[in-house]
Design an enzyme around this catalytic site. Structure first.
Site, PDB file in Angstrom:
ATOM      1  CG  HIS A 165     -23.407  38.040 -26.919  1.00 50.40           C
ATOM      2  ND1 HIS A 165     -22.561  38.838 -26.191  1.00 50.40           N
ATOM      3  CD2 HIS A 165     -24.587  38.069 -26.249  1.00 50.40           C
ATOM      4  CE1 HIS A 165     -23.201  39.331 -25.137  1.00 50.40           C
ATOM      5  NE2 HIS A 165     -24.437  38.876 -25.170  1.00 50.40           N
TER       6      HIS A 165
ATOM      7  N   GLY B 232     -19.409  33.503 -19.630  1.00 49.05           N
ATOM      8  CA  GLY B 232     -18.508  34.607 -19.367  1.00 49.05           C
ATOM      9  C   GLY B 232     -18.379  34.939 -17.900  1.00 49.05           C
ATOM     10  NE  ARG B 233     -21.514  39.645 -17.704  1.00 44.92           N
ATOM     11  CZ  ARG B 233     -22.652  40.309 -17.846  1.00 44.92           C
ATOM     12  NH1 ARG B 233     -22.897  41.351 -17.078  1.00 44.92           N
ATOM     13  NH2 ARG B 233     -23.534  39.937 -18.743  1.00 44.92           N
TER      14      ARG B 233
ATOM     15  CD  GLN C  39     -12.531  37.772 -29.070  1.00 45.11           C
ATOM     16  OE1 GLN C  39     -12.428  38.672 -28.257  1.00 45.11           O
ATOM     17  NE2 GLN C  39     -13.678  37.152 -29.330  1.00 45.11           N
TER      18      GLN C  39
ATOM     19  CE  LYS D  68     -18.132  35.693 -27.359  1.00 44.58           C
ATOM     20  NZ  LYS D  68     -18.833  36.982 -27.189  1.00 44.58           N
TER      21      LYS D  68
ATOM     22  CB  CYS E 177     -15.924  43.891 -28.951  1.00 44.31           C
ATOM     23  SG  CYS E 177     -15.502  45.084 -27.657  1.00 44.31           S
TER      24      CYS E 177
ATOM     25  CG  MET F  63     -15.088  37.892 -20.221  1.00 41.56           C
ATOM     26  SD  MET F  63     -15.803  37.224 -18.698  1.00 41.56           S
ATOM     27  CE  MET F  63     -14.787  35.757 -18.441  1.00 41.56           C
TER      28      MET F  63
ATOM     29  CG  ASN G  64     -21.352  34.544 -25.077  1.00 45.51           C
ATOM     30  OD1 ASN G  64     -21.082  35.665 -25.509  1.00 45.51           O
ATOM     31  ND2 ASN G  64     -21.139  34.220 -23.820  1.00 45.51           N
ATOM     32  N   GLY G  65     -24.203  34.390 -23.847  1.00 40.15           N
ATOM     33  CA  GLY G  65     -25.054  35.497 -23.418  1.00 40.15           C
ATOM     34  C   GLY G  65     -26.029  35.094 -22.333  1.00 40.15           C
TER      35      GLY G  65
END
Length: 331
Positions: A170, A233-234, A69, A138, A99, A17, A210-211
């Site tokens: 993701h 993640g967050r 990454q 990713k 991204c 992140m 992911n997600g």
């Protein structure tokens, strides 16, 4: 660290992140979980080749297992950056194909690479030839008007044919036009089922999802359903105690008896050393604001750190003073 150990660690990982998962954040997270795979922020290959490598790549030995990454689309630069990462001791190198930011698009890497799987295949082959590190990818399920049900299996087939056997997906499209990077994390609908279908089509691949995954119960659900790994993640950043303090026990079957208060005390020597080297307290404590989320005293913990950690001369005592608001409530 062996490839098998890194692969095992990938049952749970903390997402890369930007502006968040720096070396201080990763050290904190490692104190909370011995086993979870940690990722750096995305670093571009040209920055590593031409820039301040110690600043970009330096990390604490305690962070292992830790993956770098990379962003880029030039095979030679990515190969050189991978070789440098191996010298620094990373356990894995991951290529960002997810991204959606404008800066990434202008550099022809990130999510836009979903449109060029053969380019990705060439890149990862060059990266693999440059070192013995595992090279992973990713990605998104697609971009813009692509049909994910067609694009994603083709992408996985072409890139895995080049030697990659571990992907983190993701489970959203990225819209390169019309949505901001922040909106791209929330607005496109999630398609978890498609990721499950990919595991059925590619049973030999290690696939992490992911997600939108916010807790360990959800992570265990995906693992029980047959996926190989889950990336959070967050939530791992904003409420790290909820996710990471329980990860070793629930995800890896290890004993875990550490508290958030224990972790705060364990951060004191690290902070003292950081300040002695010319660093500032708030560079570390900004990652610690959510450690006591929803607990009595949490608001005062956050407020005290926010108001005092940036001050000249602030040291680890500020952290301990902030902790007193938690311990008073617990008494």
């Amino acid at each position: 660290m062996s490839v098998d150990k890194v692969r095992s660690a990938a049952r749970l990982s903390v997402a890369p992140m930007m502006d968040w998962t720096d070396r201080h954040c990763r050290y904190l997270h490692r104190l909370m979980s011995k086993q979870t795979l940690l990722y750096t922020e995305m670093v571009t290959a040209p920055a590593i080749v031409h820039g301040d490598r110690d600043r970009l790549l330096g990390f604490h030995a305690a962070e292992h297992p830790v993956a770098l990454q990379l962003g880029g689309s030039d095979p030679a630069q990515l190969a050189q950056a991978t070789a440098i990462a191996a010298e620094y001791g990373y356990d894995e190198v991951n290529l960002n194909c997810g991204c959606p930011s404008d800066r990434v698009q202008s550099g022809s890497f990130g999510a836009i690479l979903m449109e060029s799987p053969d380019v990705v295949a060439t890149c990862v082959k060059a990266m693999q030839d440059a070192s013995d590190l595992p090279v992973t990818v990713k990605c998104r399920i697609g971009v813009d008007d692509q049909d994910p049900a067609k694009v994603l299996p083709d992408f996985l087939a072409r890139v895995s044919a080049a030697g990659v056997d571990r992907f983190t997906i993701h489970a959203r499209k990225a819209w390169l036009q019309g949505l901001s990077p922040k909106e791209n994390r929330d607005v496109p609908p999630l398609d978890y089922e498609l990721v499950h279908e990919m595991k059925g089509l590619f049973p030999h691949l290690h696939l992490s999802i992911n997600g939108g995954i916010t807790d360990l119960d959800a992570a265990l659900g995906f693992l029980d359903a047959g996926l190989d790994g889950v990336m959070i993640g967050r939530s791992a950043y904003h409420t790290p105690s909820d996710v990471l303090l329980n990860a070793d026990r629930l995800i890896y079957g290890a004993d875990a008896a550490k508290s958030a208060e224990d972790v705060v005390h364990e951060m004191v020597p690290y902070i003292t050393d950081h300040i002695a080297q010319g660093g500032r307290l708030n560079q570390v404590t900004r990652h610690m604001l959510g450690m006591f989320q929803a607990r009595p005293g949490a608001r005062m913990w956050r407020r005290y750190l926010s108001e005092n950690a940036h001050r000249d001369g602030a040291d680890a005592q500020v952290l301990l003073d902030a902790l007193s608001f938690i311990t008073k409530e617990a008494a």
